[in-house]
Design a protein around this motif. Structure first.
Motif, mmCIF file in Angstrom:
data_model
loop_
_atom_site.group_PDB
_atom_site.id
_atom_site.type_symbol
_atom_site.label_atom_id
_atom_site.label_comp_id
_atom_site.label_asym_id
_atom_site.label_seq_id
_atom_site.Cartn_x
_atom_site.Cartn_y
_atom_site.Cartn_z
ATOM 1 N N GLU A 73 0.861 -1.179 0.000
ATOM 2 C CA GLU A 73 0.000 0.000 0.000
ATOM 3 C C GLU A 73 0.897 1.229 0.000
ATOM 4 O OE1 GLU A 73 -3.472 1.815 2.944
ATOM 5 O OE2 GLU A 73 -3.254 -0.372 2.755
ATOM 6 N N TRP B 13 1.188 5.141 1.031
ATOM 7 C CA TRP B 13 0.614 6.200 1.860
ATOM 8 C C TRP B 13 1.541 7.402 1.836
ATOM 9 C CZ3 TRP B 13 2.545 8.593 6.298
ATOM 10 C CH2 TRP B 13 1.646 9.464 6.956
ATOM 11 N N GLU C 261 -6.079 -5.297 8.244
ATOM 12 C CA GLU C 261 -6.828 -4.163 7.726
ATOM 13 C C GLU C 261 -5.931 -3.254 6.883
ATOM 14 O OE1 GLU C 261 -10.134 -3.549 8.084
ATOM 15 O OE2 GLU C 261 -10.167 -5.564 8.955
ATOM 16 N N PRO C 262 -6.496 -2.591 5.851
ATOM 17 C CA PRO C 262 -5.712 -1.615 5.084
ATOM 18 C C PRO C 262 -5.119 -0.554 6.008
ATOM 19 C CG PRO C 262 -7.807 -2.051 3.997
ATOM 20 C CD PRO C 262 -7.874 -2.721 5.346
ATOM 21 N N ALA D 9 -4.323 2.867 5.342
ATOM 22 C CA ALA D 9 -4.763 4.265 5.278
ATOM 23 C C ALA D 9 -5.901 4.591 6.247
ATOM 24 C CB ALA D 9 -5.131 4.632 3.847
ATOM 25 N N PRO D 10 -6.964 3.776 6.339
ATOM 26 C CA PRO D 10 -8.028 4.129 7.289
ATOM 27 C C PRO D 10 -7.572 4.133 8.738
ATOM 28 C CG PRO D 10 -8.797 2.503 5.688
ATOM 29 C CD PRO D 10 -7.314 2.589 5.539
ATOM 30 N N GLN D 11 -6.541 3.355 9.050
ATOM 31 C CA GLN D 11 -6.061 3.288 10.429
ATOM 32 C C GLN D 11 -5.350 4.566 10.852
ATOM 33 O OE1 GLN D 11 -4.097 -0.418 11.719
ATOM 34 N NE2 GLN D 11 -4.404 -1.173 9.641
ATOM 35 N N ALA E 204 -5.893 7.772 9.503
ATOM 36 C CA ALA E 204 -6.558 8.923 8.874
ATOM 37 C C ALA E 204 -6.268 10.214 9.621
ATOM 38 C CB ALA E 204 -8.068 8.666 8.802
ATOM 39 N N ASP F 79 -2.910 11.474 8.511
ATOM 40 C CA ASP F 79 -2.936 11.894 7.112
ATOM 41 C C ASP F 79 -3.338 13.358 6.979
ATOM 42 O OD1 ASP F 79 -2.871 10.852 4.214
ATOM 43 O OD2 ASP F 79 -4.811 11.864 4.319
ATOM 44 N N THR G 236 -0.620 15.899 4.811
ATOM 45 C CA THR G 236 -0.927 15.941 3.383
ATOM 46 C C THR G 236 -0.311 17.147 2.684
ATOM 47 O OG1 THR G 236 -2.976 14.683 3.659
ATOM 48 C CG2 THR G 236 -2.794 16.060 1.688
ATOM 49 N N GLU H 45 -4.934 5.701 17.457
ATOM 50 C CA GLU H 45 -4.506 5.235 16.132
ATOM 51 C C GLU H 45 -3.016 4.853 16.173
ATOM 52 O OE1 GLU H 45 -5.476 8.089 13.091
ATOM 53 O OE2 GLU H 45 -7.631 7.745 13.284
#
Length: 375
Positions: free
Chosen positions: A145, A147, A160-161, A163-165, A167, A170, A174, A233
């Motif tokens: 993945e 990121w 689990e992916p 990116a959602p973990q 967020a 992020d 960004t 997180e």
């Protein structure tokens, strides 16, 4: 049967709120059996960083490395698709490629078995006299993945992916457009301390006043550090205000930052191993690569800048200044990590109290305890 023997009192103390918490016991840093269990139960079920996208920008590019003793290689195939593959030949187990480079295929140097960049076996010399079908042979491929420009992989196909973990993190990074930056300079080292000793040192800014008094303390001092609540997180992040003197030297901040974002720097970790630092005009990535030994790490520091700056006529001068600062900070951190790790091995070492500026250390250790299922 577990190698992790932690007393209920020590576990409870590590789980306390930061105002009353202690660190994990020294065995979490120094015991080989504990480390082996962390590799098996945590690293092999986590997202681990392997490369930056600027290193895998073109068909044929590859990055080979070992992560916790497992040889892997990230590639870009002829169609521009990225893959993360085992770097162990399916014939007699030699590692296929080393380092970073570009090639039309991956060829094992032992018996010249050749693999396409998506892992399919394309050539196996002198195998025509045995019952062998090369179409059924390929390098194992791992989930990956991307990121914010960092390529992660996992050995666990069911987690689990990523990116959602993360967020919440992020949203804070960004604007630095880390996925568009390119490597301007690198430093590499083999370290004789543990992965978590390294991550702890990177994540906290408490030590800057005493360890980096003539460099980082003049730029991003401990007194201006604001650790951020990660709300459970798997990351930590601390904003660090820039001194007016350092702010005055920033001629060309990253173009997508707003005015407020140019006034601070930040240290962050995506657990367990992605360590990064953002300044207003560049970013740093410390690639922490644990080996099979608890007290050995392969480490590489990458400095990242905007492509426009990398192509400017002043880039060599800028690169030399970056490397001078990077070497100085690294040498000072390495000395303290060695001294701390020697102390961790002492019979007198015990869990230690934490400063409010070490919230990132507390977040890291609680994530690890969660990952190990230690309540």
């Amino acid at each position: 049967m577990t190698a992790i023997d932690v007393s209920p009192a020590d576990l409870a103390a590590a789980r306390e709120p930061i105002a009353t918490a202690t660190t994990l016991p020294p065995s979490f840093y120094t015991d080989q059996a504990v480390y082996d269990e962390i590799v098996d139960r945590v690293f092999r079920h986590s997202w681990l960083p392997v490369a930056h996208v600027s290193q895998l920008a073109h068909p044929g590019d590859y990055v080979a490395l070992e992560m916790a003793g497992e040889p892997i290689v990230a590639t870009v195939d002829r169609d521009g698709e990225m893959h993360v593959l085992s770097n162990v030949c399916r014939h007699r187990w030699a590692s296929i490629v080393e380092g970073r480079g570009s090639a039309p295929a991956l060829q094992c140097p032992y018996h010249l078995w050749t693999y396409s960049l998506d892992g399919r076996l394309s050539g196996a010399p002198r195998m025509d006299r045995v019952d062998f079908d090369k179409s059924g042979c390929r390098l194992p491929e791992y989930r990956h993945e991307v990121w914010n420009g960092f390529v992660f992989m996992t050995f666990d196909p069911g987690i689990e992916p990523l990116a959602p973990q993360i967020a919440g993190l992020d949203a804070m990074v960004t604007s630095w457009r880390l996925d568009e930056l390119v490597v301007s300079a690198t430093l590499s080292e083999t370290a004789d301390w543990s992965w978590n000793a390294m991550v702890d040192n990177w994540a906290e800014n408490y030590h800057v006043t005493s360890v980096h008094p003539d460099s980082l303390e003049q730029m991003t001092p401990a007194s201006l550090t604001e650790p951020i609540d990660n709300r459970g997180e798997p990351w930590c992040y601390a904003r660090i205000g820039n001194t007016p003197e350092y702010q005055a030297t920033i001629d060309r901040p990253i173009s997508t930052l707003d005015t407020d974002q140019t006034t601070y720097s930040a240290a962050g970790v995506v657990f367990p191993l992605l360590c990064f630092f953002t300044f207003p005009d560049l970013a740093a990535w410390l690639h922490v690569r644990p080996t099979r030994r608890v007290d050995e790490l392969d480490i590489e520091l990458f400095l990242l800048v905007e492509p426009e700056l990398a192509e400017s006529e002043h880039i060599e001068e800028i690169r030399e200044a970056q490397l001078k600062l990077g070497r100085s900070v690294w040498e000072q951190d390495a000395e303290m990590c060695r001294r701390s790790y020697a102390g961790l091995r002492s019979a007198s070492a015990r869990p230690a109290r934490l400063s409010h500026l070490e919230l990132s250390v507390w977040q890291t250790q609680n994530w690890l305890l969660d990952a190990l299922g230690l309540d």
